[in-house]
Structures are given as structure tokens and as C-alpha cells.
Design a protein around this motif. Structure first.
Motif, PDB file in Angstrom:
ATOM      1  N   GLN A 162      -3.731   7.673 -10.525  1.00 21.51           N
ATOM      2  CA  GLN A 162      -3.114   6.400 -10.906  1.00 21.51           C
ATOM      3  C   GLN A 162      -4.156   5.289 -10.738  1.00 21.51           C
ATOM      4  O   GLN A 162      -5.180   5.478 -10.071  1.00 21.51           O
ATOM      5  N   ARG A 163      -3.897   4.151 -11.339  1.00 18.90           N
ATOM      6  CA  ARG A 163      -4.777   3.008 -11.154  1.00 18.90           C
ATOM      7  C   ARG A 163      -4.436   2.342  -9.826  1.00 18.90           C
ATOM      8  O   ARG A 163      -3.270   2.248  -9.445  1.00 18.90           O
ATOM      9  N   PHE A 164      -5.449   1.892  -9.107  1.00 18.86           N
ATOM     10  CA  PHE A 164      -5.225   1.230  -7.821  1.00 18.86           C
ATOM     11  C   PHE A 164      -6.288   0.161  -7.620  1.00 18.86           C
ATOM     12  O   PHE A 164      -7.311   0.138  -8.305  1.00 18.86           O
TER      13      PHE A 164
ATOM     14  N   VAL B  60       0.861  -1.175   0.000  1.00 21.08           N
ATOM     15  CA  VAL B  60       0.000   0.000   0.000  1.00 21.08           C
ATOM     16  C   VAL B  60       0.900   1.228   0.000  1.00 21.08           C
ATOM     17  O   VAL B  60       1.814   1.328   0.821  1.00 21.08           O
ATOM     18  N   SER B  61       0.662   2.128  -0.945  1.00 24.84           N
ATOM     19  CA  SER B  61       1.491   3.332  -1.032  1.00 24.84           C
ATOM     20  C   SER B  61       0.612   4.562  -1.194  1.00 24.84           C
ATOM     21  O   SER B  61      -0.592   4.456  -1.466  1.00 24.84           O
TER      22      SER B  61
ATOM     23  N   LEU C  38     -15.760   1.662 -10.936  1.00 18.93           N
ATOM     24  CA  LEU C  38     -15.091   0.369 -10.782  1.00 18.93           C
ATOM     25  C   LEU C  38     -14.829  -0.231 -12.153  1.00 18.93           C
ATOM     26  O   LEU C  38     -15.670  -0.149 -13.046  1.00 18.93           O
ATOM     27  N   SER C  39     -13.674  -0.849 -12.286  1.00 18.95           N
ATOM     28  CA  SER C  39     -13.353  -1.621 -13.485  1.00 18.95           C
ATOM     29  C   SER C  39     -13.013  -3.042 -13.038  1.00 18.95           C
ATOM     30  O   SER C  39     -12.039  -3.253 -12.315  1.00 18.95           O
ATOM     31  N   ILE C  40     -13.845  -4.009 -13.431  1.00 21.98           N
ATOM     32  CA  ILE C  40     -13.665  -5.396 -13.003  1.00 21.98           C
ATOM     33  C   ILE C  40     -12.508  -6.028 -13.768  1.00 21.98           C
ATOM     34  O   ILE C  40     -12.487  -6.002 -14.991  1.00 21.98           O
TER      35      ILE C  40
ATOM     36  N   PRO D 157      -2.184  -2.664  -7.807  1.00 26.62           N
ATOM     37  CA  PRO D 157      -2.827  -3.828  -8.422  1.00 26.62           C
ATOM     38  C   PRO D 157      -1.858  -4.990  -8.654  1.00 26.62           C
ATOM     39  O   PRO D 157      -0.725  -4.793  -9.093  1.00 26.62           O
ATOM     40  N   ASN D 158      -2.334  -6.197  -8.333  1.00 22.77           N
ATOM     41  CA  ASN D 158      -1.550  -7.417  -8.554  1.00 22.77           C
ATOM     42  C   ASN D 158      -2.506  -8.589  -8.726  1.00 22.77           C
ATOM     43  O   ASN D 158      -3.690  -8.389  -9.025  1.00 22.77           O
ATOM     44  N   GLU D 159      -2.023  -9.800  -8.508  1.00 23.92           N
ATOM     45  CA  GLU D 159      -2.843 -10.990  -8.747  1.00 23.92           C
ATOM     46  C   GLU D 159      -4.045 -11.090  -7.812  1.00 23.92           C
ATOM     47  O   GLU D 159      -5.000 -11.831  -8.085  1.00 23.92           O
ATOM     48  N   ALA D 160      -4.042 -10.370  -6.708  1.00 24.26           N
ATOM     49  CA  ALA D 160      -5.172 -10.395  -5.770  1.00 24.26           C
ATOM     50  C   ALA D 160      -6.274  -9.418  -6.157  1.00 24.26           C
ATOM     51  O   ALA D 160      -7.362  -9.448  -5.573  1.00 24.26           O
ATOM     52  N   THR D 161      -6.030  -8.566  -7.131  1.00 23.32           N
ATOM     53  CA  THR D 161      -6.964  -7.505  -7.499  1.00 23.32           C
ATOM     54  C   THR D 161      -8.138  -8.046  -8.298  1.00 23.32           C
ATOM     55  O   THR D 161      -7.942  -8.708  -9.321  1.00 23.32           O
ATOM     56  N   LEU D 162      -9.356  -7.754  -7.838  1.00 22.82           N
ATOM     57  CA  LEU D 162     -10.579  -8.137  -8.554  1.00 22.82           C
ATOM     58  C   LEU D 162     -11.165  -6.973  -9.331  1.00 22.82           C
ATOM     59  O   LEU D 162     -11.852  -7.171 -10.334  1.00 22.82           O
ATOM     60  N   ALA D 163     -10.937  -5.753  -8.853  1.00 21.65           N
ATOM     61  CA  ALA D 163     -11.445  -4.552  -9.522  1.00 21.65           C
ATOM     62  C   ALA D 163     -10.506  -3.395  -9.208  1.00 21.65           C
ATOM     63  O   ALA D 163      -9.903  -3.351  -8.136  1.00 21.65           O
ATOM     64  N   THR D 164     -10.406  -2.493 -10.153  1.00 23.66           N
ATOM     65  CA  THR D 164      -9.576  -1.309  -9.963  1.00 23.66           C
ATOM     66  C   THR D 164     -10.425  -0.050 -10.103  1.00 23.66           C
ATOM     67  O   THR D 164     -11.560  -0.087 -10.573  1.00 23.66           O
TER      68      THR D 164
END
Length: 196
Positions: free
Chosen positions: A159-161, A101-102, A119-121, A147-154
């Protein structure tokens, strides 16, 4: 029954009322030893990560949450505390959701990120069932999961998060579903229905 974890770091009434409107039974618990008795749990949080993590550890919640094998949802700071580390106060977190988290890099936008956003799935999951692309939810935050492999929606603000994350029986929502009208209610219902 759903346990709402009370560490003194959130206004938990709005979360409780949101679940009660959906017909769910809810208890607010302040003793970590009670957690194992519940079918699912919610970790809400607002404020500073370092203070909130200290309260979790001092209250014996870290072990109780790590040993909980049923669905557990972190909301806002509660989501961030499930991650590995946050730059807010250079704080080591629970480490159950992979990633960092940053501070949000908002550029010319005002901080904190406050208000409705899309939201973007990114992954289909039981928690995002029935949520359409570009539906909006209510955010209030200055720090965010990368965002990484655990991300379901951004979502995006400078910035994208990650807006929704999940791993095993743990999940997190960076926004406030309890303040996100019909979309938030659908997401909370998805959590009630989630089988892991």
C-alpha cells in the motif's frame, strides 16, 4: 548542536556517526531537561510503540518534545511516535504530526517491509530539496503513517504510505536516513539546514 534523544529504544550510534560525517556537532542526551538547550533534535526509535511511548512519558520527554520550538526529526519508530495514534499496541502517541499509524497491508509480500524502496515526492519542502523522484532509501518497519496533509513523500509496499512527514518544526522519516547512503546524507543535511 544537535541533540539525539536517548530513550533506550534505538541504536543511536549510527545516527550520531551519520551527522558527524556531515560535520555536525552532536550530543546524546538522556535527560529531558537538557533538550531546550539545543538548536535541533533527533528522536530515533526501534522496537514496540507501546514500550517506546511509555519510556518517553516516564522520562519526561513528552512535555519537553511538545514544548520544543526548533527543528525536531523523528526516525522510524521516532516518526510514528510523533503521530496521534498507532495501532501497534493501540497506543496514543505525541499528537504533533496529524494522522494515524496502522499495520502495513502487505498482501503477498513478506513482512516487515525491509530493504531499499523508492521515494515519491508529494510536496516541495526544505527537507526534500535536491531529492529526485524514485531515489531509494532503506526501510525496516511493519507499521506506517497513512498519507495526509502532513505527507511530503510517500513510498509503496503493498500500500502507499508516508515516507517523510512534517508539520511546523516537527518532521519524520519512516526509513533510516543514516543507512541510506548518499540520499540519506542529503536528507540529513537538509535537516541541518532547515530553518523554521
Amino acid at each position: 548542536m544537535i541533540a539525539i534523544i536517548n530513550t533506550g529504544c534505538a541504536n543511536i550510534n549510527s545516527v550520531r556517526f551519520a551527522f558527524e560525517r556531515l560535520g555536525a556537532g552532536v550530543d546524546v542526551i538522556s535527560d529531558a531537561q537538557q533538550l531546550s538547550q539545543y538548536e535541533r533534535a533527533v528522536l530515533p526509535g526501534v522496537g514496540h510503540a507501546k514500550v517506546a511511548m511509555a519510556r518517553l512519558i516516564d522520562g519526561g520527554w513528552q512535555q519537553a518534545i511538545n514544548e520544543f520550538q526548533r527543528p525536531l526529526l523523528g526516525i522510524c519508530l521516532g516518526m510514528q511516535m510523533q503521530c496521534e495514534h498507532t495501532a501497534e499496541g493501540d497506543t496514543r502517541c505525541l499528537g504533533i504530526i496529524p494522522g494515524e499509524v496502522s499495520e502495513l497491508e502487505v498482501g503477498n509480500l513478506s513482512a516487515p517491509h525491509m530493504g531499499w524502496n523508492k521515494l515519491s515526492i508529494t510536496q516541495q519542502h526544505a527537507l526534500t530539496k535536491g531529492i529526485k523522484e524514485d531515489e531509494q532509501v532503506y526501510f525496516v518497519h511493519s507499521f506506517a503513517h497513512q498519507p495526509n496533509e502532513a505527507t511530503l513523500a510517500t513510498s509503496e509496499y503493498g500500500q502507499r504510505f508516508s515516507a517523510i512527514v512534517a508539520k511546523d518544526n516537527y518532521a519524520g522519516m519512516q526509513f533510516h536516513p543514516e543507512r541510506s547512503a548518499k540520499v540519506g546524507a542529503r536528507l540529513l543535511q537538509n535537516f541541518i539546514d532547515w530553518q523554521v
